[in-house]
Design a protein around this motif. Structure first.
Motif, PDB file in Angstrom:
ATOM      1  N   LYS A  82      -5.078  -3.300  18.655  1.00  0.00           N
ATOM      2  CA  LYS A  82      -5.136  -1.851  18.482  1.00  0.00           C
ATOM      3  C   LYS A  82      -5.390  -1.363  17.058  1.00  0.00           C
ATOM      4  CE  LYS A  82      -2.267  -0.274  22.331  1.00  0.00           C
ATOM      5  NZ  LYS A  82      -1.054   0.488  22.701  1.00  0.00           N
ATOM      6  N   ARG A  83      -5.197  -2.204  16.069  1.00  0.00           N
ATOM      7  CA  ARG A  83      -5.202  -1.697  14.695  1.00  0.00           C
ATOM      8  C   ARG A  83      -5.748  -2.711  13.711  1.00  0.00           C
ATOM      9  NH1 ARG A  83      -0.315  -2.704  16.598  1.00  0.00           N
ATOM     10  NH2 ARG A  83       0.150  -0.515  17.062  1.00  0.00           N
ATOM     11  N   ILE A  84      -6.009  -2.233  12.511  1.00  0.00           N
ATOM     12  CA  ILE A  84      -6.334  -3.097  11.377  1.00  0.00           C
ATOM     13  C   ILE A  84      -5.081  -3.185  10.514  1.00  0.00           C
ATOM     14  CG2 ILE A  84      -7.751  -3.381   9.309  1.00  0.00           C
ATOM     15  CD1 ILE A  84      -9.944  -1.784  10.779  1.00  0.00           C
ATOM     16  N   THR A  85      -4.653  -4.396  10.205  1.00  0.00           N
ATOM     17  CA  THR A  85      -3.433  -4.596   9.420  1.00  0.00           C
ATOM     18  C   THR A  85      -3.787  -5.242   8.089  1.00  0.00           C
ATOM     19  OG1 THR A  85      -2.151  -4.899  11.455  1.00  0.00           O
ATOM     20  CG2 THR A  85      -1.144  -5.640   9.403  1.00  0.00           C
ATOM     21  N   ILE A  86      -3.312  -4.641   7.024  1.00  0.00           N
ATOM     22  CA  ILE A  86      -3.547  -5.166   5.681  1.00  0.00           C
ATOM     23  C   ILE A  86      -2.202  -5.535   5.060  1.00  0.00           C
ATOM     24  CG2 ILE A  86      -4.360  -4.616   3.349  1.00  0.00           C
ATOM     25  CD1 ILE A  86      -6.417  -2.753   4.626  1.00  0.00           C
ATOM     26  N   LEU A  87      -2.101  -6.770   4.565  1.00  0.00           N
ATOM     27  CA  LEU A  87      -0.877  -7.244   3.925  1.00  0.00           C
ATOM     28  C   LEU A  87      -1.155  -7.569   2.460  1.00  0.00           C
ATOM     29  CD1 LEU A  87      -0.922  -8.522   7.079  1.00  0.00           C
ATOM     30  CD2 LEU A  87       1.361  -9.162   6.356  1.00  0.00           C
ATOM     31  N   PRO A  88      -0.984  -6.597   1.566  1.00  0.00           N
ATOM     32  CA  PRO A  88      -1.213  -6.851   0.147  1.00  0.00           C
ATOM     33  C   PRO A  88      -0.195  -7.835  -0.407  1.00  0.00           C
ATOM     34  CG  PRO A  88      -1.155  -4.478   0.638  1.00  0.00           C
ATOM     35  CD  PRO A  88      -0.615  -5.201   1.830  1.00  0.00           C
ATOM     36  N   GLU A  89      -0.609  -8.620  -1.392  1.00  0.00           N
ATOM     37  CA  GLU A  89       0.333  -9.516  -2.070  1.00  0.00           C
ATOM     38  C   GLU A  89       1.368  -8.712  -2.842  1.00  0.00           C
ATOM     39  OE1 GLU A  89      -1.635 -12.340  -4.492  1.00  0.00           O
ATOM     40  OE2 GLU A  89      -2.559 -13.394  -2.804  1.00  0.00           O
ATOM     41  N   LYS A  90       0.905  -7.657  -3.449  1.00  0.00           N
ATOM     42  CA  LYS A  90       1.805  -6.768  -4.184  1.00  0.00           C
ATOM     43  C   LYS A  90       1.135  -5.411  -4.296  1.00  0.00           C
ATOM     44  CE  LYS A  90      -0.026  -8.308  -8.653  1.00  0.00           C
ATOM     45  NZ  LYS A  90       0.297  -8.868  -9.980  1.00  0.00           N
TER      46      LYS A  90
END
Length: 324
Positions: free
Chosen positions: A183-191
């Protein structure tokens, strides 16, 4: 709860050591699909059926306005409103990859470069225009910031076309999908620095909703792909077989696909009262960028109590572990 949670209490050494664990069983209410279908042409409308092929999707970038934005999303933007984020991973629907470069944020949108699904040497530039966005759910925690992005149907179709996503049984992105992972785009930044947060809020504040850590954890767990990358690739190569298995699973009236069924992996202690069982959904929390859920934490604490310290009577007698 997260992987770094810990408790340190002073006090009388003869008193029991109490560790309170929060419950993640409450419904976070997430998953509503209030977004409209944005007048998408009929040939691009997802049919929601299992194994639906999207090979006839056509997306004309010329109809989307300034084509230069698809090369550089920061074009003609003031530097103070742009930033770059190093990322642990990006999920486009259930296609989870490590981006090839930092993600770029500007008033025009968000841009990232990812490996193609079948050819890791091929680079695909994914440009999420601000006009594509319907909602951004954000968590700006220091340990693990998160961005959950929902886009319009026409943007989903464009990204599917770019990444050659041809069947909903495999890698797929569809905001109206019955599968939470798609359903979505997920972004996991390092910081994420304070300047980064301010840039994101200035550019997309009217579309943003900030989440508490538990809400972010719940969405991240629900949207985590349960299958391996190779399994998804095989389904893209053999869409007919995946569609057949999906129809067989639905023949008995079971709305839940076999790929998302809950499977018990193990329990500890092996027998007796107070055992903790771990399923495939719990096991998925052990991935690098995941939050741990209470089951995993309970399992480890039970292991300490009845495994590592099984012969230490004093430790067991002075320790009580319970969830709240």
């Amino acid at each position: 709860p997260n992987k770094n949670r810990a408790s340190s209490r002073g006090g009388n050494l003869d008193e029991p050591v109490c560790i309170a664990l929060s419950s993640d069983e409450d419904d976070d209410g997430e998953g509503d699909d209030e977004d409209s279908r944005s007048g998408l042409p009929h040939h691009l409308m997802p049919d929601g059926g299992a194994g639906a092929a999207e090979e006839d999707e056509t997306v004309d970038l010329e109809e989307l306005g300034d084509k230069s934005l698809f090369e550089d999303v920061t074009a003609n933007c003031p530097p103070s409103l742009c930033c770059s984020l190093p990322c642990r991973s990006v999920r486009i629907g259930n296609y989870k990859i490590t981006p090839l470069d930092k993600i770029t944020v500007s008033p025009n949108g968000i841009q990232t470069k990812v490996p193609a699904i079948f050819n890791k040497d091929e680079m695909v530039t994914i440009t999420i225009l601000k006009s594509d966005l319907t909602r951004i759910q954000s968590h700006f925690g220091k340990q693990m910031p998160l961005l959950f992005i929902q886009v319009k149907d026409v943007a989903c179709a464009r990204f599917r076309k770019q990444l050659k996503m041809t069947t909903s049984h495999s890698f797929y992105l569809d905001v109206h999908s019955k599968e939470e992972t798609q359903k979505r785009i997920t972004i996991l930044p390092e910081k994420m620095t304070e300047d980064n947060k301010n840039v994101i809020k200035q550019n997309f504040g009217d579309l943003m909703m900030e989440l508490e850590s538990k809400e972010a954890n719940d969405i991240l767990v629900k949207s985590s792909p349960q299958e391996t990358t190779n399994s998804f690739r095989n389904k893209m190569l053999n869409p007919s077989s995946s569609a057949a298995s999906g129809n067989a699973a639905g023949a008995g009236g079971d709305k839940k696909s076999s790929d998302t069924s809950v499977t018990k992996y193990c329990q500890f202690p092996p027998e007796g009262a107070g055992t903790v069982s771990v399923t495939n959904e719990d096991y998925a929390c052990l991935e690098v960028e995941q939050f741990l859920n209470d089951v995993i934490i309970d399992f480890y604490l039970k292991y300490l109590q009845f495994g590592m310290f099984a012969t230490e009577a004093q430790v067991r007698e002075k320790t009580h572990i319970f969830t709240t």
